[in-house]
Write an enzyme that holds these catalytic residues in place. Structure first.
Site, PDB file in Angstrom:
ATOM      1  N   ASP A   1      43.134  36.718  37.385  1.00 48.22           N
ATOM      2  CA  ASP A   1      43.044  36.378  38.546  1.00 48.22           C
ATOM      3  C   ASP A   1      43.743  35.270  39.061  1.00 48.22           C
ATOM      4  O   ASP A   1      44.946  35.337  39.014  1.00 48.22           O
ATOM      5  CB  ASP A   1      41.431  35.910  38.924  1.00 48.22           C
ATOM      6  CG  ASP A   1      41.103  35.705  40.290  1.00 48.22           C
ATOM      7  OD1 ASP A   1      41.641  36.103  41.278  1.00 48.22           O
ATOM      8  OD2 ASP A   1      39.863  35.174  40.401  1.00 48.22           O
TER       9      ASP A   1
ATOM     10  N   LYS B   1      31.632  39.113  28.887  1.00 52.63           N
ATOM     11  CA  LYS B   1      31.171  40.505  28.885  1.00 52.63           C
ATOM     12  C   LYS B   1      32.087  41.464  29.694  1.00 52.63           C
ATOM     13  O   LYS B   1      32.246  42.686  29.498  1.00 52.63           O
ATOM     14  CB  LYS B   1      29.736  40.428  29.400  1.00 52.63           C
ATOM     15  CG  LYS B   1      28.773  39.427  28.709  1.00 52.63           C
ATOM     16  CD  LYS B   1      27.360  39.621  29.396  1.00 52.63           C
ATOM     17  CE  LYS B   1      26.717  38.405  29.160  1.00 52.63           C
ATOM     18  NZ  LYS B   1      25.643  38.371  29.877  1.00 52.63           N
TER      19      LYS B   1
ATOM     20  N   VAL C   1      35.465  42.320  42.976  1.00 53.43           N
ATOM     21  CA  VAL C   1      35.110  43.463  42.537  1.00 53.43           C
ATOM     22  C   VAL C   1      34.217  43.324  41.554  1.00 53.43           C
ATOM     23  O   VAL C   1      33.962  42.495  40.836  1.00 53.43           O
ATOM     24  CB  VAL C   1      36.432  44.370  42.043  1.00 53.43           C
ATOM     25  CG1 VAL C   1      37.259  44.506  43.255  1.00 53.43           C
ATOM     26  CG2 VAL C   1      37.094  43.458  40.846  1.00 53.43           C
TER      27      VAL C   1
ATOM     28  N   ARG D   1      27.239  45.839  36.261  1.00 53.18           N
ATOM     29  CA  ARG D   1      28.210  45.954  35.179  1.00 53.18           C
ATOM     30  C   ARG D   1      28.100  47.352  34.872  1.00 53.18           C
ATOM     31  O   ARG D   1      29.213  48.095  34.364  1.00 53.18           O
ATOM     32  CB  ARG D   1      27.791  45.290  33.860  1.00 53.18           C
ATOM     33  CG  ARG D   1      28.077  43.610  34.031  1.00 53.18           C
ATOM     34  CD  ARG D   1      27.888  43.127  32.781  1.00 53.18           C
ATOM     35  NE  ARG D   1      27.812  41.832  32.829  1.00 53.18           N
ATOM     36  CZ  ARG D   1      28.726  40.752  33.035  1.00 53.18           C
ATOM     37  NH1 ARG D   1      29.849  40.925  33.042  1.00 53.18           N
ATOM     38  NH2 ARG D   1      28.493  39.384  33.013  1.00 53.18           N
TER      39      ARG D   1
HETATM   40  P1  5GP Z   1      40.994  33.673  36.049  1.00 57.03           P
HETATM   41  O1  5GP Z   1      41.005  32.796  34.990  1.00 57.03           O
HETATM   42  O2  5GP Z   1      42.093  34.578  35.858  1.00 57.03           O
HETATM   43  O3  5GP Z   1      40.943  33.106  37.518  1.00 57.03           O
HETATM   44  O4  5GP Z   1      39.494  34.492  36.076  1.00 57.03           O
HETATM   45  C1  5GP Z   1      39.298  35.847  35.533  1.00 57.03           C
HETATM   46  C2  5GP Z   1      37.733  35.832  35.129  1.00 57.03           C
HETATM   47  O5  5GP Z   1      37.352  35.660  36.255  1.00 57.03           O
HETATM   48  C3  5GP Z   1      37.893  37.348  35.051  1.00 57.03           C
HETATM   49  O6  5GP Z   1      37.749  37.572  33.540  1.00 57.03           O
HETATM   50  C4  5GP Z   1      36.507  37.561  35.362  1.00 57.03           C
HETATM   51  O7  5GP Z   1      35.418  37.224  34.603  1.00 57.03           O
HETATM   52  C5  5GP Z   1      36.235  36.662  36.777  1.00 57.03           C
HETATM   53  N1  5GP Z   1      36.913  37.214  37.988  1.00 57.03           N
HETATM   54  C6  5GP Z   1      37.768  36.982  38.661  1.00 57.03           C
HETATM   55  N2  5GP Z   1      37.974  37.751  39.879  1.00 57.03           N
HETATM   56  C7  5GP Z   1      36.765  38.466  39.777  1.00 57.03           C
HETATM   57  C8  5GP Z   1      36.342  39.549  40.432  1.00 57.03           C
HETATM   58  O8  5GP Z   1      36.774  40.262  41.681  1.00 57.03           O
HETATM   59  N3  5GP Z   1      34.981  40.256  40.236  1.00 57.03           N
HETATM   60  C9  5GP Z   1      34.370  39.644  38.965  1.00 57.03           C
HETATM   61  N4  5GP Z   1      33.105  40.373  38.612  1.00 57.03           N
HETATM   62  N5  5GP Z   1      34.895  38.749  38.244  1.00 57.03           N
HETATM   63  C10 5GP Z   1      35.982  38.223  38.563  1.00 57.03           C
END
Ligand code: 5GP
Length: 179
Positions: free
Chosen positions: A101, A41, A153, A165
């Site tokens: 991330d 979302k 964040v 959100r």
């Molecule tokens: P990745 O697979 O790149 O580790 O994860 C990305 C997803 O993790 C993002 O699309 C998000 O949903 C969640 N995520 C990663 N860091 C954060 C953060 O600092 N805040 C929030 N709300 N979600 C995060």
């Protein structure tokens, strides 16, 4: 829990307009179909703003993706919970994501491959926020709003337990120290 403003609504909107201009420059032919796919979302507000700033015809669609187990596991197994409604054949597709991330969720290298297998004309990735210090897989975004440090964040579509959100800005969530 407290949220400290990090990127103001004005800062976000200004950068969104720049990203929209980059996308417009990259796809100048109005006859080339362009499809922006938001990852639910977290990317919904970003997608809503960026499409309104793009001055050419553009389609939108959404996918929902979930990782198995903890988001921080190294397995990075992903499942598509909601697939696209739109056909992608012959379209230039841009995946719109809130945060890059570790890269394990965006390891929709899987999603990218699936879109290519459905004969998208091209597949690119657009992220609002990038935390390069956390990356575990070799992945970079074609369009990138802001590079941010390793902090959690919320706001502008991003949540903590489904809250925050609706904040118009991006803030850093401060966990209260235990008494
Ligand atoms: P990745 O697979 O790149 O580790 O994860 C990305 C997803 O993790 C993002 O699309 C998000 O949903 C969640 N995520 C990663 N860091 C954060 C953060 O600092 N805040 C929030 N709300 N979600 C995060």
């Amino acid at each position: 829990m407290q949220v400290e403003e990090y990127l103001s609504a004005e800062t976000l909107q200004a950068r969104v307009r720049e990203l929209a201009a980059e996308i417009e420059r990259d796809f100048p032919d109005p006859d080339e179909p362009l499809l922006l796919v938001g990852v639910l979302k977290g990317a919904c507000l970003f997608l809503a703003d960026i499409v309104r700033a793009i001055n050419r015809s553009v389609e939108i669609d959404f996918v929902a993706i979930s990782s198995y187990g903890a988001a921080t596991t190294t397995s990075g197994e992903v499942r598509i919970l909601k697939d696209l409604d739109a056909a992608v054949h012959g379209k230039h597709v841009i995946i719109v994501e809130d945060i890059l991330d570790t890269g394990l969720t965006l390891r929709f290298s899987y999603l990218i491959e699936a879109l290519k297998a459905r004969h998208a004309a091209s597949v690119r990735v657009c992220v609002l926020l990038d935390k390069p210090s956390r990356r575990r897989v070799d992945l970079h975004a074609d369009y990138r709003g802001f590079e941010i440090p390793d902090a959690f964040v919320v706001g502008y579509g991003m949540d903590y337990a489904e809250k925050y959100r609706n904040l118009p800005y991006v803030g850093i969530l401060k966990l209260e120290a235990p008494e």
